[in-house]
Design a protein around this motif. Structure first.
Motif, PDB file in Angstrom:
ATOM      1  N   VAL A 156       0.831  -1.211   0.000  1.00  0.00           N
ATOM      2  CA  VAL A 156       0.000   0.000   0.000  1.00  0.00           C
ATOM      3  C   VAL A 156       0.861   1.255   0.000  1.00  0.00           C
ATOM      4  O   VAL A 156       0.594   2.205  -0.745  1.00  0.00           O
ATOM      5  CB  VAL A 156      -0.958  -0.003   1.212  1.00  0.00           C
ATOM      6  N   ILE A 157       1.921   1.286   0.831  1.00  0.00           N
ATOM      7  CA  ILE A 157       2.735   2.505   0.910  1.00  0.00           C
ATOM      8  C   ILE A 157       3.604   2.681  -0.332  1.00  0.00           C
ATOM      9  O   ILE A 157       4.214   3.734  -0.515  1.00  0.00           O
ATOM     10  CB  ILE A 157       3.609   2.532   2.178  1.00  0.00           C
ATOM     11  N   GLN A 158       3.653   1.639  -1.189  1.00  0.00           N
ATOM     12  CA  GLN A 158       4.325   1.800  -2.477  1.00  0.00           C
ATOM     13  C   GLN A 158       3.416   2.475  -3.501  1.00  0.00           C
ATOM     14  O   GLN A 158       3.844   2.777  -4.610  1.00  0.00           O
ATOM     15  CB  GLN A 158       4.767   0.433  -3.015  1.00  0.00           C
ATOM     16  N   GLY A 159       2.159   2.684  -3.109  1.00  0.00           N
ATOM     17  CA  GLY A 159       1.212   3.359  -3.986  1.00  0.00           C
ATOM     18  C   GLY A 159       0.261   2.434  -4.719  1.00  0.00           C
ATOM     19  O   GLY A 159      -0.501   2.881  -5.586  1.00  0.00           O
ATOM     20  N   MET A 160       0.297   1.142  -4.387  1.00  0.00           N
ATOM     21  CA  MET A 160      -0.596   0.190  -5.049  1.00  0.00           C
ATOM     22  C   MET A 160      -2.039   0.395  -4.611  1.00  0.00           C
ATOM     23  O   MET A 160      -2.309   0.718  -3.446  1.00  0.00           O
ATOM     24  CB  MET A 160      -0.196  -1.251  -4.719  1.00  0.00           C
TER      25      MET A 160
END
Length: 208
Positions: A156-160
């Protein structure tokens, strides 16, 4: 009236007259002062948990100031150290800064300069302790996450998006949303920007 939680300045100098005059000066601006006649007594008795700063004379009988600051750093003490000397040398100055001294002042020290330097050191120590406490709290909250929550969190924090995370982990988007709600509650943060800011480094360490 000053309380036990107010900043504490540790003053280490073998010259009694200097100790008394500096302690009086600092007390006039509301600072608590603990005065020590030598480095050995100071190292044995000072409160390492206190917020404040250390005023440390370079030349003292027995354990000198440079040896004291090196011991402090070796023990992990985090109070900023301001070195005081009546016989400053470039070599001593370099050694003090290499050991982590915040400042190096020559005696006789200007009153206003000393007060300003001590206050700045204390403000820096407060900021450092606040960051340390925030980091400790973040680690404690991150430790509450399950293995699967950490996996979802890292993606999630990778932007997925939830759908992308679901495909990557072979689970349903609804399940991803459940995990997102769970780790957001445990981390006490529902903003993606704040999650990235406070927990990205922890997630990277966890994955390593």
């Amino acid at each position: 009236m000053m309380n036990a939680l107010s900043p504490l300045v540790q003053l280490v100098d073998d010259d009694e007259a200097v100790r008394e005059s500096l302690a009086l000066l600092l007390s006039t601006v509301g600072l608590r002062v603990a005065a020590w006649p030598d480095g050995a007594a100071f190292l044995e008795g000072f409160d390492r948990g206190a917020i404040g700063a250390i005023l440390l004379d370079v030349r003292m009988p027995g354990l000198g100031g440079l040896a004291v600051i090196e011991r402090l750093r070796g023990e992990g003490a985090d109070q900023p150290v301001i070195m005081l000397t009546g016989h400053g040398t470039v070599q001593a100055c370099r050694r003090a800064f290499k050991a982590g001294a915040a400042e190096f002042l020559e005696k006789p020290v200007d009153d206003d300069l000393l007060i300003e330097t001590v206050h700045e050191a204390i403000r820096g120590h407060l900021r450092s302790r606040e960051r340390l406490e925030a980091d400790r709290g973040a680690r404690e909250r991150f430790g509450r996450l399950t293995t699967r929550e950490r996996e979802v969190f890292a993606l999630v924090i990778q932007g997925m998006t939830s759908k992308e995370v679901a495909r990557a982990l072979a689970i349903s988007p609804r399940t991803v949303e459940t995990y997102r709600a769970s780790f957001s509650a445990k981390l006490e943060c529902d903003s993606l920007a704040l999650l990235v800011r406070h927990y990205a480094a922890l997630a990277a360490d966890d994955a390593a």
